[in-house]
Design an enzyme around this catalytic site. Structure first.
Site, PDB file in Angstrom:
ATOM      1  N   ASN A   1      -7.011  -2.887  14.625  1.00  0.00           N
ATOM      2  CA  ASN A   1      -8.421  -3.087  14.260  1.00  0.00           C
ATOM      3  C   ASN A   1      -8.593  -4.270  13.308  1.00  0.00           C
ATOM      4  O   ASN A   1      -9.643  -4.448  12.718  1.00  0.00           O
ATOM      5  CB  ASN A   1      -8.985  -1.814  13.616  1.00  0.00           C
ATOM      6  CG  ASN A   1      -8.270  -1.438  12.323  1.00  0.00           C
ATOM      7  OD1 ASN A   1      -7.329  -2.114  11.899  1.00  0.00           O
ATOM      8  ND2 ASN A   1      -8.702  -0.372  11.692  1.00  0.00           N
TER       9      ASN A   1
ATOM     10  N   GLU B   1      -9.410  -1.857   5.758  1.00  0.00           N
ATOM     11  CA  GLU B   1      -9.962  -1.547   7.073  1.00  0.00           C
ATOM     12  C   GLU B   1     -11.242  -2.361   7.304  1.00  0.00           C
ATOM     13  O   GLU B   1     -11.786  -2.939   6.352  1.00  0.00           O
ATOM     14  CB  GLU B   1     -10.286  -0.046   7.132  1.00  0.00           C
ATOM     15  CG  GLU B   1      -9.100   0.878   6.855  1.00  0.00           C
ATOM     16  CD  GLU B   1      -8.110   0.968   8.020  1.00  0.00           C
ATOM     17  OE1 GLU B   1      -8.013   0.027   8.827  1.00  0.00           O
ATOM     18  OE2 GLU B   1      -7.428   2.002   8.124  1.00  0.00           O
TER      19      GLU B   1
ATOM     20  N   HIS C   1      -6.872  -4.773  10.497  1.00  0.00           N
ATOM     21  CA  HIS C   1      -6.642  -4.515   9.075  1.00  0.00           C
ATOM     22  C   HIS C   1      -5.394  -5.261   8.578  1.00  0.00           C
ATOM     23  O   HIS C   1      -4.476  -5.540   9.337  1.00  0.00           O
ATOM     24  CB  HIS C   1      -6.586  -3.011   8.745  1.00  0.00           C
ATOM     25  CG  HIS C   1      -5.334  -2.294   9.115  1.00  0.00           C
ATOM     26  ND1 HIS C   1      -5.269  -0.915   9.210  1.00  0.00           N
ATOM     27  CD2 HIS C   1      -4.084  -2.719   9.416  1.00  0.00           C
ATOM     28  CE1 HIS C   1      -4.054  -0.558   9.527  1.00  0.00           C
ATOM     29  NE2 HIS C   1      -3.312  -1.628   9.665  1.00  0.00           N
TER      30      HIS C   1
ATOM     31  N   ASP D   1       0.812  -1.214   0.000  1.00  0.00           N
ATOM     32  CA  ASP D   1       0.000   0.000   0.000  1.00  0.00           C
ATOM     33  C   ASP D   1       0.850   1.270   0.000  1.00  0.00           C
ATOM     34  O   ASP D   1       2.079   1.210   0.164  1.00  0.00           O
ATOM     35  CB  ASP D   1      -0.952   0.007   1.216  1.00  0.00           C
ATOM     36  CG  ASP D   1      -0.258  -0.409   2.515  1.00  0.00           C
ATOM     37  OD1 ASP D   1       0.978  -0.275   2.610  1.00  0.00           O
ATOM     38  OD2 ASP D   1      -0.951  -0.877   3.427  1.00  0.00           O
TER      39      ASP D   1
END
Ligand code: PGA
Length: 229
Positions: free
Chosen positions: A118, A125, A120, A50
């Site tokens: 979280n 996400e 991810h 990313d």
């Protein structure tokens, strides 16, 4: 060290391996170990997970800069074989270019992954489709907060990124995920023992048949049967 050894084994096995690389604090030790191994990556090809939208390659917080500074420049990776989404141009153009490169040079032999608090993976996400390919995404408040330490202020953290999708990640032949520290313990337990759901993107890894998960004792502490450290 164990993660670096798994990557080294892959490169020994196939010198022209296509490797999917990850960024973040957890990976710094992996890159340090790989640099110390004096291994040749000259014939490998790199695809990063990313990149932030709005940060050109030369920006000190871009993942282009992270990879060059922490790894590529030290191991003699030819620039033409290092691919990272371009966060400095029109995202649609950058996404199409990245997909074309992956189609031309994939599949990825080994994909390295970190894990967000979280759940991810990459910048997928909570809520991200398991069918996603390379796409533009909006960072969650948790991710912005976690990454604010690298910027002067949390308002400086880019709000959007280009990321490989979960489908892209799952198309790798082999996946190695590394997570360290208590902050990751809940996400680790959910990823391994939870019900597969888009609310925890890492649970998608349950669909893949060759995933190695490397944890320190703190990150493993919420797994059933694991003594708290
Ligand atoms: P970290 O990031 O290694 O900086 O915790 C991991 C991730 O968000 O994937």
């Amino acid at each position: 060290m164990h993660t670096a050894t798994l990557i080294a084994e892959q490169v020994h096995l196939k010198s022209s391996s296509v490797i999917g690389w990850a960024t973040g604090g957890t990976m710094l030790g992996v890159y340090r170990s790989l640099r110390d191994m004096n291994l040749s990556f000259q014939h490998t090809r790199a695809f990063n997970l990313d990149e932030y939208i709005g940060l050109p390659a030369a920006h000190p917080q871009s993942y282009h800069h992270y990879m060059r500074h922490n790894f590529f420049d030290h191991v003699g990776m030819p620039e033409a074989q290092c691919h990272i989404p371009d966060g400095g141009c029109d995202p649609e153009h950058a996404i199409a270019k990245y997909e074309a490169l992956l189609a031309a040079h994939g599949p990825i032999d080994l994909q390295l992954l970190g894990l967000g608090k979280n759940g991810h993976i990459g910048f997928n996400e909570p809520g991200a489709s398991f069918n996603g390919t390379v796409h533009k995404t909006v960072l969650s408040p948790t991710t912005i907060e976690a990454n604010a330490r690298y910027f002067e202020a949390s308002t400086d953290v880019p709000r959007e990124a280009i990321t490989m999708g979960i489908k892209t990640i799952l198309s790798a032949r082999k996946i190695v995920l590394l997570a360290c520290g208590h902050a990751k313990a809940d996400a680790v337990a959910e990823m391994i023992e939870g019900v597969m759901s888009i609310t925890c993107p890492a649970t998608a890894l349950q669909l893949h048949d060759d995933v190695t998960i490397v944890l320190d004792s703190a990150a493993a502490s919420e797994l059933q049967g694991c003594e708290p450290s």
